[in-house]
Scaffold this motif. Structure first.
Motif, PDB file in Angstrom:
ATOM      1  N   VAL A 640     -28.702 -11.461  30.736  1.00  0.00           N
ATOM      2  CA  VAL A 640     -28.001 -12.527  30.018  1.00  0.00           C
ATOM      3  C   VAL A 640     -26.971 -13.237  30.906  1.00  0.00           C
ATOM      4  CG1 VAL A 640     -26.310 -12.956  28.176  1.00  0.00           C
ATOM      5  CG2 VAL A 640     -28.429 -11.736  27.679  1.00  0.00           C
ATOM      6  N   PRO A 641     -26.113 -12.517  31.659  1.00  0.00           N
ATOM      7  CA  PRO A 641     -25.155 -13.240  32.519  1.00  0.00           C
ATOM      8  C   PRO A 641     -25.837 -14.140  33.540  1.00  0.00           C
ATOM      9  CG  PRO A 641     -24.497 -10.950  32.284  1.00  0.00           C
ATOM     10  CD  PRO A 641     -25.865 -11.062  31.701  1.00  0.00           C
ATOM     11  N   MET A 642     -26.945 -13.685  34.101  1.00  0.00           N
ATOM     12  CA  MET A 642     -27.662 -14.480  35.084  1.00  0.00           C
ATOM     13  C   MET A 642     -28.226 -15.749  34.443  1.00  0.00           C
ATOM     14  SD  MET A 642     -30.655 -13.117  37.649  1.00  0.00           S
ATOM     15  CE  MET A 642     -29.625 -11.839  38.349  1.00  0.00           C
ATOM     16  N   MET A 643     -28.834 -15.594  33.269  1.00  0.00           N
ATOM     17  CA  MET A 643     -29.386 -16.758  32.569  1.00  0.00           C
ATOM     18  C   MET A 643     -28.282 -17.721  32.168  1.00  0.00           C
ATOM     19  SD  MET A 643     -32.650 -16.550  32.482  1.00  0.00           S
ATOM     20  CE  MET A 643     -32.836 -17.925  31.368  1.00  0.00           C
ATOM     21  N   MET A 644     -27.181 -17.159  31.640  1.00  0.00           N
ATOM     22  CA  MET A 644     -26.083 -18.018  31.209  1.00  0.00           C
ATOM     23  C   MET A 644     -25.523 -18.826  32.369  1.00  0.00           C
ATOM     24  SD  MET A 644     -23.788 -15.837  28.480  1.00  0.00           S
ATOM     25  CE  MET A 644     -22.435 -16.987  28.733  1.00  0.00           C
ATOM     26  N   PHE A 645     -25.377 -18.185  33.515  1.00  0.00           N
ATOM     27  CA  PHE A 645     -24.787 -18.891  34.643  1.00  0.00           C
ATOM     28  C   PHE A 645     -25.643 -20.085  35.050  1.00  0.00           C
ATOM     29  CE2 PHE A 645     -22.930 -19.818  38.664  1.00  0.00           C
ATOM     30  CZ  PHE A 645     -21.633 -19.344  38.588  1.00  0.00           C
ATOM     31  N   ALA A 646     -26.952 -19.869  35.149  1.00  0.00           N
ATOM     32  CA  ALA A 646     -27.842 -20.964  35.550  1.00  0.00           C
ATOM     33  C   ALA A 646     -27.859 -22.076  34.509  1.00  0.00           C
ATOM     34  CB  ALA A 646     -29.248 -20.426  35.778  1.00  0.00           C
ATOM     35  N   ILE A 647     -27.934 -21.703  33.232  1.00  0.00           N
ATOM     36  CA  ILE A 647     -28.033 -22.705  32.171  1.00  0.00           C
ATOM     37  C   ILE A 647     -26.723 -23.476  32.022  1.00  0.00           C
ATOM     38  CG2 ILE A 647     -28.337 -23.028  29.692  1.00  0.00           C
ATOM     39  CD1 ILE A 647     -30.183 -20.567  29.756  1.00  0.00           C
ATOM     40  N   VAL A 648     -25.614 -22.743  31.978  1.00  0.00           N
ATOM     41  CA  VAL A 648     -24.322 -23.403  31.785  1.00  0.00           C
ATOM     42  C   VAL A 648     -24.003 -24.319  32.966  1.00  0.00           C
ATOM     43  CG1 VAL A 648     -21.841 -23.008  31.618  1.00  0.00           C
ATOM     44  CG2 VAL A 648     -23.416 -21.626  30.270  1.00  0.00           C
ATOM     45  N   ASP A 706     -32.489 -12.638  14.420  1.00  0.00           N
ATOM     46  CA  ASP A 706     -32.510 -11.179  14.380  1.00  0.00           C
ATOM     47  C   ASP A 706     -32.516 -10.577  15.775  1.00  0.00           C
ATOM     48  OD1 ASP A 706     -32.538 -10.965  11.608  1.00  0.00           O
ATOM     49  OD2 ASP A 706     -34.721 -11.114  11.482  1.00  0.00           O
ATOM     50  N   ASN A 707     -32.891 -11.365  16.775  1.00  0.00           N
ATOM     51  CA  ASN A 707     -32.940 -10.890  18.152  1.00  0.00           C
ATOM     52  C   ASN A 707     -31.532 -10.912  18.747  1.00  0.00           C
ATOM     53  OD1 ASN A 707     -33.258 -10.785  21.048  1.00  0.00           O
ATOM     54  ND2 ASN A 707     -35.429 -11.209  20.737  1.00  0.00           N
ATOM     55  N   ILE A 708     -31.039  -9.749  19.152  1.00  0.00           N
ATOM     56  CA  ILE A 708     -29.661  -9.667  19.628  1.00  0.00           C
ATOM     57  C   ILE A 708     -29.477 -10.418  20.937  1.00  0.00           C
ATOM     58  CG2 ILE A 708     -27.823  -8.084  20.352  1.00  0.00           C
ATOM     59  CD1 ILE A 708     -28.939  -6.052  18.439  1.00  0.00           C
ATOM     60  N   VAL A 709     -30.496 -10.430  21.789  1.00  0.00           N
ATOM     61  CA  VAL A 709     -30.392 -11.196  23.034  1.00  0.00           C
ATOM     62  C   VAL A 709     -30.237 -12.674  22.724  1.00  0.00           C
ATOM     63  CG1 VAL A 709     -31.584 -11.849  25.150  1.00  0.00           C
ATOM     64  CG2 VAL A 709     -31.691  -9.494  24.353  1.00  0.00           C
TER      65      VAL A 709
END
Length: 782
Positions: A640-648, A706-709
């Motif tokens: 999640v942190p890796m995805m967030m960094f690229a997207i943000v 419902d998906n926590i991710v």
């Protein structure tokens, strides 16, 4: 320091030759029927192909070359039925012992063994005429049959990851266990089978909520029903086309189950934003008296250029996730990039086509008086866009945002300090971040894997949900030395910290491999289980095989997840470094300002750190997690942190480019750095605020998933955009730009010569007649 020549010289009297983007916009607006029909055909065609030939989504954390994969390969080679990927079928009867259902259990085991890709299925019942072995005194019961015989589990081993088999595979599993269910036994699926049985994500409610909020924001911000409708229609069509293309890609490649949801979130957000930027400029062009076709062409050649640069930046950032070297993460980036591509194409073609169809009727259906880019007063002699600058650039501005910018100009250090304090406070939790894998125990109780998790935890302890398979390859050890190795390994595996129990090592049928199972005292998602896995890999097993040619491995689903976590944690700094460097380089190329580029990179890091902090506080610390439907405290999903960094990073560049392009334009025209900041903030604040509110609502709506991710990504992205559009754009950027003054746009001459030239807004004909100071050759001073 010297300023490059202004693109608007005192001799300019009108627009130059039409660029490719302007020609594209005018053609789409003029031939709107053809463009709209082509988009509808593409929409229907992609949906038909996706439904006919599209693939399924599944989570496959396979890591070729990792120690867990090596251990799995060794076990598969020497004991095929003990290798592969395991999953559990959990049985429970509160009324009577399961030993009374021997016939049904044996029938289920036999039927499970006959299913495709099943290597073996192990019955929990002892052989006829024997009793179930009791665990040693002082050790927990680890199964497969509980001491009261009310709970048991069938271990099923597959040759492939069960989650990749598709939901249709469960029909055979349900048929196999039907005799048990008919007899009244509760049957639940744990592990990968349970994940396969999860209901497919239905994000329609989230999409409707996001759309509803977007409609309200657009109507309030622009007052026109048609102006509010065009961004929503184009974004929706773009997302559906993108998801259709993603479904076709899923037939050839394995994409994670979260991929379509992630692609929808990003596609809706950027699709609405990009269309909004174009429509804003188009409406101003109409107010300036231009015909609809020309207005649409100019919007595409100016704001459309910013959309193209921003879209390419988002795509580059997402595809840059391949630097992680993990295909699972790289494909998540590709999935999100697919809908960004469709959003950019929709903005540059479908939006001008719809604008051409609407013509001058843009504000016919309105809820209030329409306004365009600026709330500024038009100044003396200016009316309806007339005057020195058609967009009010040369007029005297007295709007709310202009007055706010002047306050920042008077006290920049106060605003800078305020913004930094807010970001720093929000970022505090990030220092205690715990990356991990979210286990089944955090799922809703309506999910079969959650019910299986609870049954296993109650009967056998939480560690039973994540057994660690120990593999010692002794094939290179002489036969005479193997008994000594077994004894040495057995001693090393006693009283291991963090282990509830470790079963005695047993040799495979060919005698070349020793296997055992370790159970943690905690659940698989707990940090103690991660520590136990790493302790076994790094310390215990090397000690067990010391002095021999043997090799030790820890394998199984939980071990593979720990390996995945370790790789992601190791490569996260690399991803951050690449993304930050990319942000710096893009801003430097586009705006030719060394300090501006450095400012953008630093502020990106600050804003993402703040959003990380909020996610950690909510999910890991449990501050509000239960209110979001999360059972207890959970670690932050490793990717999640890796995805967030690229997207943000990509999304923040939208606002960064949109705001800085206005500041840069005003600076080139007036050489007044402070006035340029005030002017840019005023004419972009409303559009950026509306765009940010829409994107925040789109992301936040997915928190109900419902998906926590998905919840994590939805909250993290919503908070990131909110911080970026408020604290960063309204406090930090104006304050820093004011403090930097003319120095912000300084670039060494040698660097300026080697950098490629890219324009974000193109040549705006409305301002072409505005002479720059000193006859178009401006100087910055200093």
């Amino acid at each position: 320091m010297s300023l490059p020549k202004s693109p608007r010289t005192s001799g300019a009297t009108g627009p130059g030759p039409k660029g490719a983007l302007r020609r594209l916009g005018e053609w789409c607006a003029r031939h709107f029927v053809i463009v709209i029909v082509l988009w509808l055909v593409a929409l229907a065609g992609l949906q038909f192909l996706q439904r006919t030939y599209g693939g399924d989504y599944s989570d496959n954390f396979a890591l070729p070359g990792s120690q867990s994969q090596q251990g799995s390969d060794v076990l598969k080679k020497h004991e095929p039925k003990a290798g592969g990927y395991s999953s559990t079928v959990v049985l429970h009867d509160a009324a009577k012992p399961l030993t009374g259902f021997g016939g049904q259990i044996n029938s289920a085991v036999t039927s499970l063994e006959k299913l495709p890709e099943v290597l073996s299925a192990q019955s929990p019942l002892p052989p006829p005429g024997t009793s179930a072995p009791k665990p040693p005194a002082g050790t927990p019961d680890v199964g497969p049959l509980s001491t009261d015989a009310r709970t048991a589990y069938i271990t099923v081993r597959f040759s492939v990851q069960p989650s990749t088999l598709g939901s249709g595979y469960l029909t055979g599993v349900d048929r196999a266990v039907q005799p048990l269910r008919s007899a009244g036994v509760d049957v639940e699926y744990g592990g990968p089978l349970g994940e396969l049985a999860r209901p497919k994500a239905n994000d329609k409610v989230s999409e409707l909520i996001g759309f509803g909020v977007a409609i309200v924001v657009l109507l309030a911000g622009f007052g026109s029903v048609l102006a509010a409708g065009v961004p929503l229609v184009t974004a929706l069509i773009g997302v559906i086309c993108g998801l259709g293309a993603l479904g076709l890609l899923a037939a050839a490649f394995t994409f994670a189950t979260v991929s379509p949801t992630l692609a929808t979130m990003i596609g809706l957000g950027v699709g609405i934003d990009y269309a909004l930027f174009l429509i804003t400029r188009h409406r101003q062009n109409l107010m300036d008296g231009r015909d609809p076709v020309t207005a649409a062409g100019l919007a595409v050649s100016t704001s459309g250029r910013a959309v193209l640069v921003s879209g390419c930046t988002v795509i580059i950032a997402l595809t840059g996730l391949s630097v992680s070297g993990v295909s699972f993460i790289a494909k998540l980036g590709v999935a999100a990039a697919v809908t960004v591509v469709s959003a950019v194409l929709g903005a540059l073609t479908l939006v001008p086509a719809l604008l051409g169809l609407i013509g001058r009727r843009m504000d016919r259906f309105r809820v209030r008086k329409p306004i365009a880019e600026s709330d500024a007063g038009t100044g003396a002699g200016a009316d309806a866009g007339a005057g020195a600058g058609a967009d009010g650039q040369d007029a005297v501005a007295h709007g709310t945002w202009h007055r706010y910018a002047q306050r920042v100009e008077r006290r920049p250090w106060w605003f800078l300090a305020g913004g930094v304090i807010v970001v720093a406070v929000l970022a505090v939790p990030v220092f205690s971040i715990q990356l991990g894998h979210i286990g089944d125990g955090a799922d809703p109780k309506s999910f079969t894997d959650r019910r299986a998790f609870d049954l296993m935890s109650s009967a056998f302890g939480p560690g039973s949900n994540g057994p660690l398979t120990l593999v010692i390859d002794q094939s290179a050890v002489p036969q005479a030395d193997r008994s000594a190795l077994a004894s040495q390994a057995g001693k090393a595996l006693t009283q291991v910290p963090g282990a509830a129990t470790i079963t005695p090592l047993k040799a495979t049928s060919d005698g070349d491999v020793l296997t055992g199972t370790a159970y943690s005292t905690q659940a698989p998602q707990n940090a103690d289980t991660t520590d136990l896995t790493n302790r076994l890999v790094d310390d215990i097993l090397p000690q067990a095989v010391r002095g021999t040619e043997a090799h030790g491995y820890v394998t199984g689903t939980t071990a593979a997840q720990v390996d995945f976590l370790d790789i992601v944690a190791e490569r996260l700094p690399l991803i951050i470094a690449v993304v930050v460097a990319l942000a710096f380089l893009i801003i430097l190329i586009v705006f030719r300002g060394l300090l501006v580029a450095l400012k953008a990179a630093v502020l990106n890091v600050l804003s993402i750190a703040a959003s990380y902090g909020v996610v950690v506080a909510v999910f890991q610390w449990g501050w509000g997690g239960p209110a979001l439907g999360v059972s207890g405290k959970v670690p932050i999903e490793s990717y999640v942190p890796m995805m967030m960094f690229a997207i943000v990073f990509g999304l923040s560049m939208d606002y960064e480019i949109f705001l800085l392009s206005r500041v840069h334009e005003a600076w080139l025209r007036t050489a007044d750095a402070k006035a340029g900041v005030a002017h840019a903030l005023e004419i972009t604040a409303r559009v950026i605020t509306c765009a940010a509110l829409i994107m925040v609502s789109v992301f936040a709506a997915f928190i109900i998933s419902d998906n926590i991710v998905v919840k994590m990504l939805g909250l993290g992205l919503a908070v990131s955009v909110l911080i970026d559009a408020t604290v960063v754009r309204l406090l930090l950027v104006p304050a820093v730009m004011t403090l930097l003054g003319p120095a912000a746009w300084w670039t060494p001459r040698w660097l300026d010569r080697i950098l490629p030239h890219v324009s974000t807004e193109g040549e705006d004909p409305r301002a072409a007649a505005s002479p720059g100071p000193r006859g178009g050759e401006q100087k910055r001073g200093g």
